[in-house]
Design a protein around this motif. Structure first.
Motif, mmCIF file in Angstrom:
data_model
loop_
_atom_site.group_PDB
_atom_site.id
_atom_site.type_symbol
_atom_site.label_atom_id
_atom_site.label_comp_id
_atom_site.label_asym_id
_atom_site.label_seq_id
_atom_site.Cartn_x
_atom_site.Cartn_y
_atom_site.Cartn_z
ATOM 1 N N ARG A 36 0.689 -1.613 0.015
ATOM 2 C CA ARG A 36 -0.129 0.193 -0.249
ATOM 3 C C ARG A 36 0.897 1.460 0.035
ATOM 4 N N LYS A 37 2.205 0.760 0.036
ATOM 5 C CA LYS A 37 3.122 2.279 0.370
ATOM 6 C C LYS A 37 3.227 2.591 1.553
ATOM 7 N N THR A 38 2.324 2.590 2.564
ATOM 8 C CA THR A 38 2.757 3.557 3.491
ATOM 9 C C THR A 38 2.968 2.995 5.107
ATOM 10 N N TYR A 39 4.116 1.207 4.238
ATOM 11 C CA TYR A 39 5.490 1.603 5.300
ATOM 12 C C TYR A 39 6.648 2.496 6.381
ATOM 13 N N ASN A 40 5.851 2.568 7.456
ATOM 14 C CA ASN A 40 7.475 3.287 7.909
ATOM 15 C C ASN A 40 8.463 3.227 7.932
ATOM 16 N N GLN A 41 9.296 2.351 7.204
ATOM 17 C CA GLN A 41 10.670 2.578 5.937
ATOM 18 C C GLN A 41 10.299 3.209 4.520
ATOM 19 N N PRO A 42 10.515 4.070 3.610
ATOM 20 C CA PRO A 42 10.258 4.222 2.483
ATOM 21 C C PRO A 42 11.181 4.091 1.208
ATOM 22 N N ILE A 43 12.172 3.380 1.772
ATOM 23 C CA ILE A 43 13.581 2.871 1.393
ATOM 24 C C ILE A 43 12.856 1.269 0.763
ATOM 25 N N VAL A 44 12.651 0.728 1.770
ATOM 26 C CA VAL A 44 11.375 -0.391 1.332
ATOM 27 C C VAL A 44 10.757 -0.467 0.203
ATOM 28 N N ILE A 45 9.749 -0.114 0.648
ATOM 29 C CA ILE A 45 8.739 0.834 -0.626
ATOM 30 C C ILE A 45 9.661 1.037 -2.225
ATOM 31 N N SER A 46 10.621 1.798 -2.087
ATOM 32 C CA SER A 46 10.829 2.116 -2.972
ATOM 33 C C SER A 46 11.554 0.884 -3.946
ATOM 34 N N LEU A 47 12.627 0.013 -3.545
ATOM 35 C CA LEU A 47 13.133 -0.728 -3.646
ATOM 36 C C LEU A 47 12.370 -1.847 -4.960
ATOM 37 N N VAL A 48 10.939 -1.935 -4.458
ATOM 38 C CA VAL A 48 9.848 -2.892 -4.514
ATOM 39 C C VAL A 48 9.047 -1.132 -5.548
ATOM 40 N N SER A 49 8.658 -0.437 -5.653
ATOM 41 C CA SER A 49 7.852 0.154 -6.050
ATOM 42 C C SER A 49 8.562 1.741 -6.853
ATOM 43 N N SER A 50 9.434 2.236 -7.350
ATOM 44 C CA SER A 50 9.863 3.294 -7.494
ATOM 45 C C SER A 50 10.132 3.231 -8.748
ATOM 46 N N GLN A 51 10.528 4.646 -9.656
ATOM 47 C CA GLN A 51 10.654 4.881 -10.803
ATOM 48 C C GLN A 51 11.758 4.043 -11.454
ATOM 49 N N MET A 52 12.926 3.198 -10.768
ATOM 50 C CA MET A 52 13.930 1.610 -11.136
ATOM 51 C C MET A 52 14.090 0.672 -9.648
ATOM 52 N N ASP A 53 12.166 0.167 -10.145
ATOM 53 C CA ASP A 53 12.465 -0.737 -8.591
ATOM 54 C C ASP A 53 12.222 -2.146 -9.688
ATOM 55 N N ALA A 54 12.587 -2.858 -8.716
ATOM 56 C CA ALA A 54 12.860 -4.836 -8.695
ATOM 57 C C ALA A 54 11.613 -5.173 -9.693
ATOM 58 N N ASP A 55 9.956 -4.953 -9.793
ATOM 59 C CA ASP A 55 9.303 -4.964 -10.114
ATOM 60 C C ASP A 55 9.745 -4.533 -11.767
ATOM 61 N N ARG A 56 10.133 -3.355 -11.994
ATOM 62 C CA ARG A 56 10.247 -3.058 -13.057
ATOM 63 C C ARG A 56 11.556 -3.340 -13.990
ATOM 64 N N MET A 57 12.376 -3.695 -13.549
ATOM 65 C CA MET A 57 13.339 -4.085 -13.575
ATOM 66 C C MET A 57 13.790 -5.627 -14.605
ATOM 67 N N ASP A 58 13.085 -6.148 -13.572
ATOM 68 C CA ASP A 58 12.473 -7.770 -13.923
ATOM 69 C C ASP A 58 11.720 -7.693 -15.143
ATOM 70 N N TYR A 59 10.176 -6.348 -15.127
ATOM 71 C CA TYR A 59 9.435 -6.922 -16.628
ATOM 72 C C TYR A 59 10.157 -6.459 -17.779
ATOM 73 N N LEU A 60 10.344 -5.648 -17.385
ATOM 74 C CA LEU A 60 11.334 -5.422 -19.131
ATOM 75 C C LEU A 60 11.875 -6.525 -19.453
ATOM 76 N N LEU A 61 13.262 -6.702 -17.994
ATOM 77 C CA LEU A 61 13.869 -8.343 -19.129
ATOM 78 C C LEU A 61 13.460 -9.158 -19.778
ATOM 79 N N ARG A 62 12.170 -9.445 -18.975
ATOM 80 C CA ARG A 62 11.417 -10.256 -18.613
ATOM 81 C C ARG A 62 10.778 -10.392 -20.435
#
Ligand code: ZN
Length: 435
Positions: free
Chosen positions: A155-181
């Motif tokens: 939900r992007k409400t977690y109290n550690q924003p760095i954790v959110i940005s790893l999973v959801s940001s302009q350069m997150d693990a999600d996009r990096m995987d789906y682009l390559l895949r």
């Protein structure tokens, strides 16, 4: 604080065409992969209807989810090796669980379904995390606060924003995987970029992920790949045509259901979908196998429109399209009238599409605050510890930034127009390139 992770006695390894190997060292991650909710992702394609355009694009959300987990695992282990004080080490398990489970709430042909039924896969992901499911039990067994913490990351409400940005940001693990895949499985070679290099230049910095200045060219490469994939794959007009047909199938079914039509073929989860009374259990039994079987059955329905749409989808008899630069409401209204006069249904047989409602975008450094998909921009970290937004520094990125003015695509059943060509104004035939 969450207790220490439980390591598996022996590391588990998945063979993966994109990352070569995916490593699981943790018991909780392994148990999550083996839940029925996660295994269901094998029956949902990552790219929805794109296999009708790129026949290789049959890869599943299961393989993508493992890939996002693996990229996240690699980034965290690089942070740990570097000993960066800005990375909160105790957040590792929560981050890995969120990476693995971020798409667990996707339904069949997600984006089309969501548009018609106004559902949201993130809401379903959270319900799967928090309600009575195997995923919930595995998380809860480890620590009773874990389901809620993973949901907060989603939900992007977690109290550690760095954790959110790893999973959801302009350069997150999600996009990096789906682009390559997606590049790999569609066969679009220019969609690739140097993942290893990017992973090496990422840094945790004051609650966010930034890029070491010397990594700017690797990020340019990554954004170019997004640009290529956006225009060649995600916004391919043939894929859009199949999405339109799919949406129309759901739209027609809902219309008929609302009007009391007696379906010759109907099953419980589908009835609940049309009724808007889905619970988690019913939602989880909606997968693409069920959707395809339904379409097959509905080709025999008494409603000619529904049966025609279903056989179009199954047999890939898609609508053709004409591209135009400018909207022309007056002409479009005239077209609707003429379509009705030759027995077509203007609510179904004439669709106007514009690429603004895509689930993907190339790169936008600053978005208006009412955009709920707002993602933090990509920041470069200079040697003097100063941060700068990447499009201020790179000519290449500046040139592909922002929303593109695409063309309007008009979709229509070409063969039906040709059958009645004599009854249509020449101006309209010309507009569709049929004269
Ligand atoms: Zn994803």
């Amino acid at each position: 604080m969450i207790q220490a992770q439980h390591s598996l006695a022996e590391e588990k390894v998945f063979k993966d065409p994109v990352h070569k190997y995916i490593y699981v060292q943790d018991q909780t991650i392994w148990n999550l992969i083996n839940t029925k909710e996660f295994q269901r992702l094998r029956r949902i394609r990552q790219l929805g209807t794109s296999y009708l355009t790129f026949h290789g694009a049959e890869h599943s959300r299961f393989s993508h989810s493992l890939g996002v987990y693996e990229i996240t695992r690699k980034i965290i282990s690089q942070f740990e090796r570097g000993g960066y004080p800005d990375w909160p080490r105790e957040e590792k398990l929560v981050t890995l669980c969120a990476a693995l489970l971020h798409d667990v709430g996707h339904g069949p042909f997600s984006h089309s379904l969501e548009q018609v039924f106004d559902t949201n896969h993130e809401d379903w992901t959270c319900r799967i995390l928090l309600e009575d499911t195997e995923v919930n039990r595995v998380l809860y067994e480890f620590d009773s606060s874990l389901p809620e913490r993973v949901a907060a990351v989603i939900r992007k409400t977690y109290n550690q924003p760095i954790v959110i940005s790893l999973v959801s940001s302009q350069m997150d693990a999600d996009r990096m995987d789906y682009l390559l895949r997606d590049a790999y499985y569609t066969g679009v070679n220019y969609g690739t970029f140097d993942l290893e290099r990017i992973l090496r230049v990422l840094r945790p910095h004051q609650g966010q992920i930034v890029v070491k200045e010397s990594g700017m060219h690797a990020v340019e490469d990554y954004l170019m790949s997004r640009y290529q994939m956006y225009w060649q794959v995600y916004f391919h007009p043939v894929t859009r045509s199949s999405e339109i047909i799919l949406r129309q199938i759901f739209r027609r079914a809902r219309e008929l259901y609302g009007g009391g039509y007696a379906f010759a073929w109907m099953i419980e989860p589908l009835r609940r979908l049309l009724d808007d009374t889905l619970d988690v259990e019913n939602y989880l039994s909606l997968d693409e196998a069920l959707a395809q079987t339904t379409f097959m059955q509905w080709t025999k329905e008494g409603d000619p429109l529904l049966s025609d749409l279903c056989s179009r989808f199954l047999n890939r008899k898609l609508y053709k399209y004409a591209a135009v630069d400018k909207p022309d409401e007056e002409l479009w209204q005239n077209i609707r009238g003429q379509f009705a006069a030759i027995g077509l249904n203007p609510d179904y047989h004439f669709e106007i599409d514009f690429p603004y409602d895509m689930p993907y975008d190339v790169y936008r450094p600053g978005l208006s605050s009412n955009d709920k998909e707002e993602k933090p921009p990509i920041l470069l970290l200079g040697q003097d510890e100063r941060l700068s937004e990447i499009s201020e520094r790179s000519d290449i990125i500046r040139s592909i930034t922002g929303l593109h003015q695409g063309k309007y695509h008009l979709y229509y059943p070409e063969e039906r127009l040709l059958e009645s060509a004599g009854k249509l104004q020449p101006r309209i035939l010309e507009y569709f390139g049929l004269l």
